[in-house]
Scaffold this motif. Sequence first.
Motif, PDB file in Angstrom:
ATOM      1  N   GLU A  36      48.479  34.238  44.733  1.00 16.01           N
ATOM      2  CA  GLU A  36      49.411  35.220  43.714  1.00 16.01           C
ATOM      3  C   GLU A  36      49.919  34.422  42.413  1.00 16.01           C
ATOM      4  OE1 GLU A  36      52.151  37.360  46.202  1.00 16.01           O
ATOM      5  OE2 GLU A  36      50.552  38.511  46.919  1.00 16.01           O
TER       6      GLU A  36
ATOM      7  N   SER B 274      51.318  39.175  41.742  1.00 13.83           N
ATOM      8  CA  SER B 274      49.864  39.820  41.668  1.00 13.83           C
ATOM      9  C   SER B 274      48.901  38.769  42.292  1.00 13.83           C
ATOM     10  CB  SER B 274      49.582  40.650  40.922  1.00 13.83           C
ATOM     11  OG  SER B 274      50.489  41.561  40.523  1.00 13.83           O
TER      12      SER B 274
ATOM     13  N   SER C 224      43.454  40.233  40.314  1.00 14.73           N
ATOM     14  CA  SER C 224      43.681  41.237  39.636  1.00 14.73           C
ATOM     15  C   SER C 224      43.593  41.095  38.216  1.00 14.73           C
ATOM     16  CB  SER C 224      45.092  41.910  40.087  1.00 14.73           C
ATOM     17  OG  SER C 224      46.041  40.958  39.806  1.00 14.73           O
TER      18      SER C 224
ATOM     19  N   LYS D 253      38.531  38.264  37.071  1.00 21.22           N
ATOM     20  CA  LYS D 253      37.471  39.082  37.597  1.00 21.22           C
ATOM     21  C   LYS D 253      36.053  38.902  36.740  1.00 21.22           C
ATOM     22  CE  LYS D 253      40.476  43.403  38.419  1.00 21.22           C
ATOM     23  NZ  LYS D 253      40.929  44.585  37.898  1.00 21.22           N
TER      24      LYS D 253
END
Length: 333
Positions: A229, A233, A237, A242
């Motif tokens: 994290e 988050s 994310s 990604k």
Amino acid sequence: MDFQLSDDQRALRTGIRELLAGRFGRDRMRAALDGGTGVDRALWRELGEAGFFALRLPETAGGVGLGLPESVLLFEEVGRSLLPGPLIATHLAAGAVKGAAQGEALIAALDAGRPVAHLGDADGLLVLGAGDAGSGAGSGAGSGSGPWDAPGPADGILRDVVRIREAAEPVRSLDPFTPLWRVTGRVGAVEHLPGGALRAEGALLAAAEQLGSAARTTEMAVQHAGEREQFGSPIGSFQAVKHLCAGMLVRTELARGAVYAAAVTADRVEIAGAKLLADDAAVRNARDCLQVHGGMGFTWEADVHLHLKRAWLRSGQWLTAATAEEALAADLC
């Protein structure tokens, strides 16, 4: 036409994955790495008892009677686990060298002009000929002239490995699991092997190992991205992370399709393409996995660098990128 794995193939893959997880899981892998031990002979014999090396020998010769597609599934699992040792050469020599099929003998590969891996543990040498891959790998498709069709000596087995080892010099290896030796001078007489497809088959199995490594580093990156994290988050994310993980998955699945297809056709041009894609996926995925891990990925305690080093090393074995590209280009003419 159905290209999905059969129930028997899935069971075969699950069986070897469970065997490797139980006998060469991460804790034992790290212990072997830190201890600097050689090939685990006991595990080697277990693989022999499980039919790993005799997989493609006919049942009348004590083998399992399966083919290249099933061998590819096994070597894909080996690539995931980072299991060290001359697995491909021993597998290819199983029908020619006593004890290889049972895991009692270790056979290393000798490719002229290249370092020999695991020579210190070897009981014999699989000597690769210069033009073997162009003379029997496939059913005729893509059988025109090319870099694999160069004239030269045929494949053979060299049993007097002690003499070769005494004259060889150890060289520094990029992969801590793969000791390398430089062999100089004349090899001597070898027992020639029929068929002439060993380099092509070895390249395909090396591509399968690369595929397994690419899949594993993808899983490692996705897992870390979901657990780590930043700013409250998971880093997974964030769009940049990604994209890295998505690119890893795409490269893995492209390589998987090419490797599986080449296993079905055994065509040397398709094998060349599969090796190129699998090498690219293994190396680039390991680098992107390291990027996802950040500073942690550079540490000795992380496994990412082990996949990257093994991928770099394997990309120069059995079939180099330059030779594969020449084979593909020649098939276009």
